[in-house]
Design a protein around this motif. Structure first.
Motif, PDB file in Angstrom:
ATOM      1  N   ASN A  13      81.474 -45.921   5.624  1.00  0.00           N
ATOM      2  CA  ASN A  13      82.256 -46.437   6.747  1.00  0.00           C
ATOM      3  C   ASN A  13      81.800 -47.852   7.034  1.00  0.00           C
ATOM      4  OD1 ASN A  13      83.652 -44.066   7.086  1.00  0.00           O
ATOM      5  ND2 ASN A  13      82.608 -43.456   8.945  1.00  0.00           N
ATOM      6  N   THR A  15      83.173 -52.312   7.390  1.00  0.00           N
ATOM      7  CA  THR A  15      84.124 -53.392   7.157  1.00  0.00           C
ATOM      8  C   THR A  15      83.662 -54.186   5.943  1.00  0.00           C
ATOM      9  OG1 THR A  15      84.513 -53.490   9.535  1.00  0.00           O
ATOM     10  CG2 THR A  15      85.240 -55.365   8.256  1.00  0.00           C
ATOM     11  N   SER A  46      87.056 -45.855   7.167  1.00  0.00           N
ATOM     12  CA  SER A  46      86.744 -44.995   8.307  1.00  0.00           C
ATOM     13  C   SER A  46      87.053 -43.547   7.935  1.00  0.00           C
ATOM     14  CB  SER A  46      87.588 -45.405   9.516  1.00  0.00           C
ATOM     15  OG  SER A  46      87.369 -44.525  10.598  1.00  0.00           O
ATOM     16  N   GLU A  53      93.453 -55.208   6.183  1.00  0.00           N
ATOM     17  CA  GLU A  53      93.839 -56.115   7.259  1.00  0.00           C
ATOM     18  C   GLU A  53      94.023 -57.506   6.666  1.00  0.00           C
ATOM     19  OE1 GLU A  53      92.167 -55.281  11.288  1.00  0.00           O
ATOM     20  OE2 GLU A  53      91.353 -57.299  11.018  1.00  0.00           O
ATOM     21  N   VAL A  75      97.994 -56.214  14.553  1.00  0.00           N
ATOM     22  CA  VAL A  75      96.650 -56.116  15.105  1.00  0.00           C
ATOM     23  C   VAL A  75      96.499 -57.144  16.219  1.00  0.00           C
ATOM     24  CG1 VAL A  75      94.179 -56.394  14.637  1.00  0.00           C
ATOM     25  CG2 VAL A  75      95.668 -55.274  12.949  1.00  0.00           C
ATOM     26  N   LYS A  76      96.844 -58.410  15.902  1.00  0.00           N
ATOM     27  CA  LYS A  76      96.763 -59.463  16.916  1.00  0.00           C
ATOM     28  C   LYS A  76      97.571 -60.669  16.463  1.00  0.00           C
ATOM     29  CE  LYS A  76      92.485 -61.372  15.100  1.00  0.00           C
ATOM     30  NZ  LYS A  76      91.083 -61.629  15.290  1.00  0.00           N
ATOM     31  N   GLN A  87      97.847 -54.756   9.677  1.00  0.00           N
ATOM     32  CA  GLN A  87      97.133 -53.716   8.940  1.00  0.00           C
ATOM     33  C   GLN A  87      98.103 -52.845   8.163  1.00  0.00           C
ATOM     34  OE1 GLN A  87      94.828 -51.197  11.556  1.00  0.00           O
ATOM     35  NE2 GLN A  87      93.181 -52.689  11.740  1.00  0.00           N
ATOM     36  N   HIS A 137      79.993 -51.703  11.127  1.00  0.00           N
ATOM     37  CA  HIS A 137      80.929 -51.507  12.244  1.00  0.00           C
ATOM     38  C   HIS A 137      82.332 -51.265  11.690  1.00  0.00           C
ATOM     39  CE1 HIS A 137      82.971 -52.070  16.051  1.00  0.00           C
ATOM     40  NE2 HIS A 137      83.729 -52.997  15.489  1.00  0.00           N
ATOM     41  N   LYS A 139      86.095 -51.573  12.341  1.00  0.00           N
ATOM     42  CA  LYS A 139      87.045 -52.241  13.230  1.00  0.00           C
ATOM     43  C   LYS A 139      88.075 -51.237  13.730  1.00  0.00           C
ATOM     44  CE  LYS A 139      88.396 -56.388  12.467  1.00  0.00           C
ATOM     45  NZ  LYS A 139      89.029 -57.582  11.988  1.00  0.00           N
ATOM     46  N   GLU A 140      88.711 -51.597  14.821  1.00  0.00           N
ATOM     47  CA  GLU A 140      89.732 -50.731  15.400  1.00  0.00           C
ATOM     48  C   GLU A 140      90.897 -50.559  14.430  1.00  0.00           C
ATOM     49  OE1 GLU A 140      92.620 -50.412  19.313  1.00  0.00           O
ATOM     50  OE2 GLU A 140      91.423 -52.199  19.025  1.00  0.00           O
ATOM     51  N   ILE A 141      91.297 -49.324  14.246  1.00  0.00           N
ATOM     52  CA  ILE A 141      92.438 -49.004  13.395  1.00  0.00           C
ATOM     53  C   ILE A 141      93.668 -48.973  14.304  1.00  0.00           C
ATOM     54  CG2 ILE A 141      93.455 -47.345  11.798  1.00  0.00           C
ATOM     55  CD1 ILE A 141      90.715 -48.558  10.892  1.00  0.00           C
ATOM     56  N   LYS A 142      94.635 -49.836  14.022  1.00  0.00           N
ATOM     57  CA  LYS A 142      95.842 -49.922  14.851  1.00  0.00           C
ATOM     58  C   LYS A 142      96.951 -49.003  14.345  1.00  0.00           C
ATOM     59  CE  LYS A 142      94.668 -53.284  17.692  1.00  0.00           C
ATOM     60  NZ  LYS A 142      94.849 -53.327  19.121  1.00  0.00           N
TER      61      LYS A 142
END
Length: 182
Positions: A13, A15, A46, A53, A75-76, A87, A137, A139-142
């Motif tokens: 897991n 990045t 994850s 991404e 994502v942003k 993503q 870490h 990252k957030e999965i969208k």
């Protein structure tokens, strides 16, 4: 460096950074679209699932991107820098990944009015030989994954049959009421 042919089951897991290139579909030559994607991409692992991404430059020109048949998940955005990060789910790292790119430009380019509207087929080629872990870490999965359930969602036909039964009951009850009055 990680082993060639790495899969989510063999990656921890975290990045990862992964270089990639956008190629013309079915060809070995680089697509002009390659210049509108920031490098490298970010690979997120994850729970034995992978997500890619990618950041798009000149975002307002790029209306839609698909990757292996999946539409982008936002994502942003950074409107000031005209960038958008998206993503996609990723089943495997190696090989060519079929994609599409929808481009729409209606503005002055180099001082000239420019109107352009097209959809391209492209190939994303990830360089798994240069996959490098960036962080533990995740990252957030969208991406919202659809849960597999044994229950099938009710189709439109269920509503049609329900309406037909309702009208049949109303007709029968109405006939019985009229029969009593006579």
């Amino acid at each position: 460096m990680l082993p060639v042919g790495a899969k989510a089951q063999t990656l921890e897991n975290g990045t990862y950074k992964i270089p990639y290139e956008v190629k013309k579909s079915g060809e070995s030559s680089t697509s002009i679209a390659n210049d509108y994607f920031q490098k490298p991409a970010i690979l997120i692992v994850s729970n034995q699932k992978m997500y890619l991404e990618i950041t798009i430059l000149k975002s307002h020109w790029t209306k839609e991107v698909t990757f292996d048949g999946n539409k982008e998940t936002l994502v942003k955005t950074n409107k000031e820098k005209d960038m958008r990060t998206i993503q996609f789910p990723l089943k495997q790292i190696s090989g060519k990944h079929k994609g599409t790119l929808a481009v729409y430009i209606n503005e002055k380019v180099d001082g000239e009015d420019f109107l352009y509207d097209n959809r391209y087929e492209i190939d994303f080629v990830l360089d798994e030989n240069k996959l490098a872990k960036q962080s533990n870490h995740v990252k957030e999965i969208k991406i919202i994954e659809k849960k597999q359930t044994k229950e099938q969602p009710m189709g439109w036909w269920v509503y049609v049959i329900s309406a037909m039964v309702f009208f049949l009951i109303v007709a029968i009850v109405g006939k019985q009421i009229r029969g009593r009055k006579e």
